[in-house]
Design a protein around this motif. Structure first.
Motif, PDB file in Angstrom:
ATOM      1  N   ALA A 180       0.856  -1.182   0.000  1.00  8.49           N
ATOM      2  CA  ALA A 180       0.000   0.000   0.000  1.00  8.49           C
ATOM      3  C   ALA A 180       0.892   1.232   0.000  1.00  8.49           C
ATOM      4  O   ALA A 180       2.039   1.176   0.436  1.00  8.49           O
ATOM      5  N   ALA A 181       0.343   2.308  -0.535  1.00  5.53           N
ATOM      6  CA  ALA A 181       1.114   3.537  -0.664  1.00  5.53           C
ATOM      7  C   ALA A 181       1.062   4.334   0.640  1.00  5.53           C
ATOM      8  O   ALA A 181       0.046   4.327   1.328  1.00  5.53           O
ATOM      9  N   GLN A 182       2.163   4.984   0.969  1.00  2.89           N
ATOM     10  CA  GLN A 182       2.207   5.868   2.121  1.00  2.89           C
ATOM     11  C   GLN A 182       3.040   7.098   1.766  1.00  2.89           C
ATOM     12  O   GLN A 182       4.172   6.960   1.291  1.00  2.89           O
ATOM     13  N   VAL A 183       2.519   8.250   1.989  1.00  2.00           N
ATOM     14  CA  VAL A 183       3.178   9.550   1.821  1.00  2.00           C
ATOM     15  C   VAL A 183       3.693   9.827   0.398  1.00  2.00           C
ATOM     16  O   VAL A 183       3.114  10.643  -0.302  1.00  2.00           O
ATOM     17  N   THR A 184       4.721   9.082  -0.019  1.00  2.00           N
ATOM     18  CA  THR A 184       5.391   9.486  -1.255  1.00  2.00           C
ATOM     19  C   THR A 184       4.588   9.188  -2.506  1.00  2.00           C
ATOM     20  O   THR A 184       4.768   9.823  -3.531  1.00  2.00           O
ATOM     21  N   ASN A 185       3.721   8.217  -2.406  1.00  2.00           N
ATOM     22  CA  ASN A 185       2.906   7.867  -3.566  1.00  2.00           C
ATOM     23  C   ASN A 185       1.484   7.753  -3.057  1.00  2.00           C
ATOM     24  O   ASN A 185       1.074   6.708  -2.598  1.00  2.00           O
ATOM     25  N   PRO A 186       0.757   8.856  -3.061  1.00  2.00           N
ATOM     26  CA  PRO A 186      -0.518   8.876  -2.333  1.00  2.00           C
ATOM     27  C   PRO A 186      -1.513   7.810  -2.802  1.00  2.00           C
ATOM     28  O   PRO A 186      -1.561   7.482  -3.987  1.00  2.00           O
ATOM     29  N   SER A 187      -2.238   7.275  -1.857  1.00  2.00           N
ATOM     30  CA  SER A 187      -3.267   6.303  -2.200  1.00  2.00           C
ATOM     31  C   SER A 187      -4.472   7.018  -2.793  1.00  2.00           C
ATOM     32  O   SER A 187      -4.610   8.225  -2.683  1.00  2.00           O
ATOM     33  N   ILE A 188      -5.340   6.255  -3.430  1.00  6.36           N
ATOM     34  CA  ILE A 188      -6.479   6.831  -4.153  1.00  6.36           C
ATOM     35  C   ILE A 188      -7.758   6.272  -3.542  1.00  6.36           C
ATOM     36  O   ILE A 188      -7.816   5.087  -3.204  1.00  6.36           O
ATOM     37  N   ASP A 189      -8.755   7.119  -3.411  1.00  3.51           N
ATOM     38  CA  ASP A 189     -10.031   6.657  -2.863  1.00  3.51           C
ATOM     39  C   ASP A 189     -10.921   6.192  -4.019  1.00  3.51           C
ATOM     40  O   ASP A 189     -11.385   7.013  -4.811  1.00  3.51           O
ATOM     41  N   PRO A 190     -11.162   4.885  -4.123  1.00  2.00           N
ATOM     42  CA  PRO A 190     -11.933   4.384  -5.277  1.00  2.00           C
ATOM     43  C   PRO A 190     -13.387   4.836  -5.265  1.00  2.00           C
ATOM     44  O   PRO A 190     -14.079   4.732  -6.269  1.00  2.00           O
ATOM     45  N   LEU A 191     -13.855   5.355  -4.124  1.00  2.00           N
ATOM     46  CA  LEU A 191     -15.237   5.831  -4.090  1.00  2.00           C
ATOM     47  C   LEU A 191     -15.338   7.224  -4.697  1.00  2.00           C
ATOM     48  O   LEU A 191     -16.412   7.705  -5.018  1.00  2.00           O
ATOM     49  N   ARG A 192     -14.177   7.906  -4.817  1.00  2.00           N
ATOM     50  CA  ARG A 192     -14.191   9.276  -5.346  1.00  2.00           C
ATOM     51  C   ARG A 192     -13.606   9.369  -6.746  1.00  2.00           C
ATOM     52  O   ARG A 192     -13.916  10.282  -7.493  1.00  2.00           O
ATOM     53  N   GLU A 193     -12.721   8.422  -7.051  1.00  2.00           N
ATOM     54  CA  GLU A 193     -12.049   8.535  -8.339  1.00  2.00           C
ATOM     55  C   GLU A 193     -12.242   7.271  -9.163  1.00  2.00           C
ATOM     56  O   GLU A 193     -12.389   6.187  -8.600  1.00  2.00           O
ATOM     57  N   PRO A 194     -12.248   7.407 -10.479  1.00  2.00           N
ATOM     58  CA  PRO A 194     -12.470   6.217 -11.309  1.00  2.00           C
ATOM     59  C   PRO A 194     -11.352   5.202 -11.130  1.00  2.00           C
ATOM     60  O   PRO A 194     -10.187   5.569 -10.951  1.00  2.00           O
ATOM     61  N   MET A 195     -11.715   3.944 -11.157  1.00  2.00           N
ATOM     62  CA  MET A 195     -10.773   2.859 -10.925  1.00  2.00           C
ATOM     63  C   MET A 195     -11.054   1.836 -12.023  1.00  2.00           C
ATOM     64  O   MET A 195     -12.186   1.360 -12.132  1.00  2.00           O
ATOM     65  N   GLU A 196     -10.083   1.554 -12.837  1.00  2.00           N
ATOM     66  CA  GLU A 196     -10.332   0.745 -14.040  1.00  2.00           C
ATOM     67  C   GLU A 196     -10.010  -0.736 -13.837  1.00  2.00           C
ATOM     68  O   GLU A 196      -8.891  -1.093 -13.501  1.00  2.00           O
ATOM     69  N   LEU A 197     -11.021  -1.575 -14.038  1.00  2.00           N
ATOM     70  CA  LEU A 197     -10.791  -3.017 -13.947  1.00  2.00           C
ATOM     71  C   LEU A 197     -10.907  -3.698 -15.305  1.00  2.00           C
ATOM     72  O   LEU A 197     -10.691  -4.897 -15.425  1.00  2.00           O
ATOM     73  N   VAL A 198     -11.300  -2.928 -16.323  1.00  2.00           N
ATOM     74  CA  VAL A 198     -11.544  -3.540 -17.634  1.00  2.00           C
ATOM     75  C   VAL A 198     -10.278  -4.238 -18.128  1.00  2.00           C
ATOM     76  O   VAL A 198      -9.173  -3.706 -18.035  1.00  2.00           O
ATOM     77  N   THR A 199     -10.473  -5.447 -18.607  1.00  2.00           N
ATOM     78  CA  THR A 199      -9.358  -6.296 -19.008  1.00  2.00           C
ATOM     79  C   THR A 199      -9.636  -6.838 -20.406  1.00  2.00           C
ATOM     80  O   THR A 199     -10.765  -7.235 -20.688  1.00  2.00           O
ATOM     81  N   TYR A 200      -8.610  -6.826 -21.239  1.00  2.00           N
ATOM     82  CA  TYR A 200      -8.751  -7.412 -22.574  1.00  2.00           C
ATOM     83  C   TYR A 200      -7.889  -8.664 -22.647  1.00  2.00           C
ATOM     84  O   TYR A 200      -6.702  -8.622 -22.326  1.00  2.00           O
ATOM     85  N   LEU A 201      -8.505  -9.765 -23.061  1.00  2.00           N
ATOM     86  CA  LEU A 201      -7.765 -11.010 -23.203  1.00  2.00           C
ATOM     87  C   LEU A 201      -7.585 -11.320 -24.684  1.00  2.00           C
ATOM     88  O   LEU A 201      -8.542 -11.248 -25.454  1.00  2.00           O
ATOM     89  N   GLY A 202      -6.367 -11.682 -25.032  1.00  2.00           N
ATOM     90  CA  GLY A 202      -6.078 -12.026 -26.419  1.00  2.00           C
ATOM     91  C   GLY A 202      -4.674 -11.574 -26.768  1.00  2.00           C
ATOM     92  O   GLY A 202      -3.993 -10.928 -25.953  1.00  2.00           O
ATOM     93  N   ARG A 203      -4.253 -11.926 -27.961  1.00  2.00           N
ATOM     94  CA  ARG A 203      -2.915 -11.586 -28.406  1.00  2.00           C
ATOM     95  C   ARG A 203      -2.765 -10.066 -28.542  1.00  2.00           C
ATOM     96  O   ARG A 203      -3.633  -9.403 -29.120  1.00  2.00           O
ATOM     97  N   LYS A 204      -1.676  -9.527 -27.987  1.00  2.00           N
ATOM     98  CA  LYS A 204      -1.393  -8.103 -28.127  1.00  2.00           C
ATOM     99  C   LYS A 204      -0.294  -7.952 -29.182  1.00  2.00           C
ATOM    100  O   LYS A 204       0.580  -8.817 -29.294  1.00  2.00           O
ATOM    101  N   PRO A 205      -0.323  -6.871 -29.952  1.00  2.00           N
ATOM    102  CA  PRO A 205       0.667  -6.726 -31.044  1.00  2.00           C
ATOM    103  C   PRO A 205       2.087  -6.541 -30.494  1.00  2.00           C
ATOM    104  O   PRO A 205       2.264  -6.068 -29.373  1.00  2.00           O
TER     105      PRO A 205
END
Lengths: 145, 505
Positions: free
Chosen positions: B119-144
């Protein structure tokens, strides 16, 4: 009006609806006490019908054109003007059992006390009847159709 | 009467002060543990055939039933455990292969429980997922290998690289392969409905795709396994992706066997086999004896589907899993699914289930590392399977290198499974692993769908919380990022394979 409908494809035949109906219509409203002391006096308004693996919970349909209402000789069987539910006034029932004879669903039964007809009262104005609330598989629903 | 040496596993206790003789337990037990004596007007229980599924205790309206372990203990012996002794008794009696179901229940090390997230502390602030968008979308398959952008005649930039077909998941959790046949119609329907609702994928297993489930086909992965049951061009083309099943974590190297009693009219139509016949999936694909053979099948499926569907290859995690995975990727697999030691099954020889394969954590890390070393990691997505019990397990798998995970046991548990491990008897009291019409109707697919989507929602929210805590706002930032993991209580060698540092370093 909102009515109770059975979804026979999901009825387990566990009869928890009958059990909870009995408790709801007991004096104590406590399951163990109701079964120990009042079981012989209460007839559940819901019955689980079964043939092989086909089972479903059956209770009064509260018909729009109710044969039991027509057949009742004392006016004990009446329709609640507010809810539309068909109810039996035990004080006026003389036990002629014409309602039992005429009910096409077999949903009116002689009460265990043998004095008055017993049937589903839609839990007397509760928001949701207990059979619907307690069905573990949502095989009984209460809805407008 | 001859005494059967195997004593009951469970003891059923009925509290007479609470039992109201309502007989719900009698009506619910498919193993006839409870019975009602009309003369005595008394319900009684015999634990001898109890499997510990808790159906009776769960439905008992007064909580009068308790299920406990049988108290008949053998003399303590660290080597000859009660299970060992009982198994010898069973085999001395029957002379057969002992069967079991669900996943490995032996105390092999669960590496997830030795890995901790950052978990982040001080130097790399944590993010509140209730206030900011949080991306879980995942694409499965061959990537170029690389992305080329060109300017069109209108001066606008456009992608010049052709992107291989991808599966889009709203959350990196899919439902494992569970065939219609091994599980009931209602359970299959619930998985398909839940996948469609949650924007993820369910897997048909080797059971074919029932015509009723075709409306959900865009959220289904169809399997082509060694028995080829239910496979035709329509089956391949209607689905979102095709998976070639080489192995299964619960029984690597072992085929499948759906007994003829379970093959009713609907299952026979779906599997395209005669009614009442055993559905036997051979241990190997009889046309695959090398990576080159696998390549041929992958190419054949891609040809049959017009190169519009990603093709997945599912393998069991075994000793040389990274070499096999590398071969599968080179053979053209767009997705490689790896099923670990603790993966579930409807039926497997107990000794195979409990002793064959390697844990998914080590297999996943090894495969991810190997594909990176070989520079082909982008050519396939990795899907990990084999017992994900919580959102934390999923997050740790993503950090170890998985693109997504398959959940099978967790999905079954969400639908009501109590892990009694008796799927193979076909008498599942919860209506999941059975075809008995008395039992299948116990699972209302709408209720089960709701429970499955709730589980996916809950886990997704938890993953977002964990991501936020780490100070990242997309699952992509955690994927394969083993810096977010630290190990506790593992040897240097294990940490080297997992590619993680010890806690404190």
């Amino acid at each position: 009006m909102k009515r109770i409908y059975a979804r026979e494809e999901f009825c387990l035949g566990c009869r928890l609806c009958e059990i909870q109906c009995l408790v709801r219509h007991s004096k104590s409203k406590k399951i163990i006490k109701a079964f120990r002391q009042e079981r012989d006096q209460i007839t559940p308004g819901v019955m689980v019908e079964s043939a092989g693996h086909v089972t479903f919970a059956m209770q009064c349909r509260h018909c729009d054109s109710a044969p039991c209402l027509e057949a009742c000789i004392t006016g004990a069987m009446h329709r609640d003007p507010k809810t539309g539910a068909v109810l039996c006034d035990a004080d006026r029932c003389v036990g002629c059992w014409m309602c039992v004879m005429t009910c096409p669903a077999g949903a009116v039964r002689r009460g265990k006390d043998q004095k008055a007809a017993s049937k589903c009262d839609l839990c007397a104005g509760d928001k949701t009847p207990v059979c619907v609330l307690n069905c573990p598989n949502e095989a009984i629903v209460y809805e407008e159709r | 009467m001859r005494r059967w040496l195997v004593q009951p596993e469970f003891k059923v206790e009925r509290d007479p002060a609470r039992c109201i003789q309502c007989q719900v337990c009698v009506r619910q037990c498919a193993n006839d543990v409870h019975s009602y004596d009309e003369d005595d007007e008394l319900v009684s229980s015999d634990g001898a055939s109890c499997v510990g599924c808790h159906r009776c205790a769960t439905l008992c309206p007064t909580g009068a039933i308790a299920i406990g372990r049988s108290q008949l203990d053998f003399k303590p012996n660290a080597n000859w455990t009660p299970e060992n002794i009982r198994n010898v008794y069973k085999q001395a009696e029957g002379g057969g292969v002992l069967l079991s179901s669900m996943g490995n229940d032996k105390p092999w090390r669960v590496y997830w429980d030795h890995l901790l997230l950052n978990a982040a502390q001080v130097t790399n602030p944590s993010i509140d997922p209730l206030r900011e968008p949080m991306e879980l979308v995942t694409y499965l398959g061959r990537k170029p290998d690389q992305v080329r952008v060109e300017r069109g005649p209108d001066g606008k930039a456009k992608l010049a690289t052709e992107i291989a077909p991808q599966l889009k998941l709203r959350t990196p959790i899919m439902f494992s392969a569970m065939s219609y046949g091994s599980i009931s119609y209602n359970a299959s329907r619930a998985l398909a409905q839940a996948a469609a609702e949650a924007g993820t994928f369910a897997n048909t297993g080797e059971g074919g795709l029932h015509t009723d489930f075709r409306p959900y086909a865009s959220n289904m992965i169809v399997q082509v396994a060694s028995g080829r049951f239910g496979v035709d061009p329509d089956y391949l083309n209607i689905a979102a992706a095709v998976e070639i099943k080489i192995g299964q974590g619960a029984k690597p190297g072992i085929g499948g066997h759906l007994p003829g009693e379970k093959v009713d009219a609907a299952i026979s139509r779906t599997r395209m086999i005669p009614q009442g016949t055993d559905a036997i999936s051979p241990a190997p694909h009889h046309d695959i004896y090398s990576i080159e053979d696998l390549l041929q099948l992958i190419c054949a499926i891609k040809e049959a589907t017009g190169h519009r569907k990603p093709v997945s290859v599912k393998i069991a995690a075994v000793h040389n899993v990274s070499a096999v995975a590398s071969g599968a990727v080179r053979a053209g697999a767009d997705i490689v699914a790896i099923d670990g030691l603790r993966g579930g099954t409807g039926a497997a020889p107990t000794t195979i289930r409990d002793n064959v394969g390697i844990p998914i954590e080590l297999a996943l890390a090894a495969v991810d590392s190997r594909l990176r070393e070989e520079g082909i990691r982008n050519r396939a997505s990795l899907v990990a399977a084999g017992s994900f019990r919580s959102a934390a397990d999923v997050a740790k798998a993503i950090a170890l290198g998985a693109d997504a995970v398959y959940i099978g046991t967790a999905a079954a548990v969400a639908m009501g499974c109590h892990l009694c491990q008796r799927c193979y008897t076909g008498k599942c009291n919860w209506g999941i692993a059975t075809q008995d019409p008395f039992l299948t109707k116990r699972l209302n697919p709408d209720v089960a769908t709701r429970r499955l989507t709730n589980l996916l929602r809950g886990w997704s929210l938890e993953i977002k919380e964990m991501l936020g805590g780490m100070g990242v706002n997309a699952i992509e930032s955690l994927r394969g990022n083993r810096e977010h993991l630290r190990a506790v209580g593992l040897s240097d060698r294990e940490m080297a394979i997992l590619g993680v540092k010890p806690a404190g370093e």
